[in-house]
Design an enzyme around this catalytic site. Sequence first.
Site, PDB file in Angstrom:
ATOM      1  N   HIS A 107       0.829  -1.203   0.000  1.00 49.85           N
ATOM      2  CA  HIS A 107       0.000   0.000   0.000  1.00 49.85           C
ATOM      3  C   HIS A 107       0.865   1.255   0.000  1.00 49.85           C
ATOM      4  O   HIS A 107       1.677   1.472   0.892  1.00 49.85           O
ATOM      5  CB  HIS A 107      -0.922   0.022   1.232  1.00 49.85           C
ATOM      6  N   HIS A 166      -4.677   4.192  -3.377  1.00 48.83           N
ATOM      7  CA  HIS A 166      -3.669   3.134  -3.415  1.00 48.83           C
ATOM      8  C   HIS A 166      -3.098   3.297  -4.818  1.00 48.83           C
ATOM      9  O   HIS A 166      -3.838   3.162  -5.798  1.00 48.83           O
ATOM     10  CB  HIS A 166      -4.352   1.762  -3.238  1.00 48.83           C
ATOM     11  N   HIS A 224      -2.005   3.233  -8.412  1.00 46.81           N
ATOM     12  CA  HIS A 224      -2.335   2.259  -9.451  1.00 46.81           C
ATOM     13  C   HIS A 224      -2.130   2.874 -10.828  1.00 46.81           C
ATOM     14  O   HIS A 224      -2.201   4.085 -10.996  1.00 46.81           O
ATOM     15  CB  HIS A 224      -3.762   1.730  -9.302  1.00 46.81           C
TER      16      HIS A 224
END
Length: 114
Positions: free
Chosen positions: A46, A98, A100
């Site tokens: 994370h 998070h 991405h």
Amino acid sequence: MSDCLFCRIVEGAIPAERVYEDEKVIAFKDINPVAPVHILVIPREHVATLNEADEENEALLGHLFVAAARIAKREGFEEDGYRCVVNCNRDALQTVFHVHLHLLAGRRMGWTPA
């Protein structure tokens, strides 16, 4: 993080249509695609946004792009082309905090992204 949607996907607590995974990242089809191919590549670790990334995350963030290229080759759209997009914070439309990478393909892209 138990309240992070992507952490829960990494843990397997929430199902996702996975298309790639290795020891550092997983990739799965976006449930709200903006292109014929829309895959999210996320680190298992994370990191909320690019703003939180530091020297310890350099290799991991680079690996997101290496994984995207592997997926493009595996899925057969590497030669036609693809786009990689990383959004950071709300004004850039980051909705899951998070880090991405959006891997977009399957049509000719215009500018702006997606």
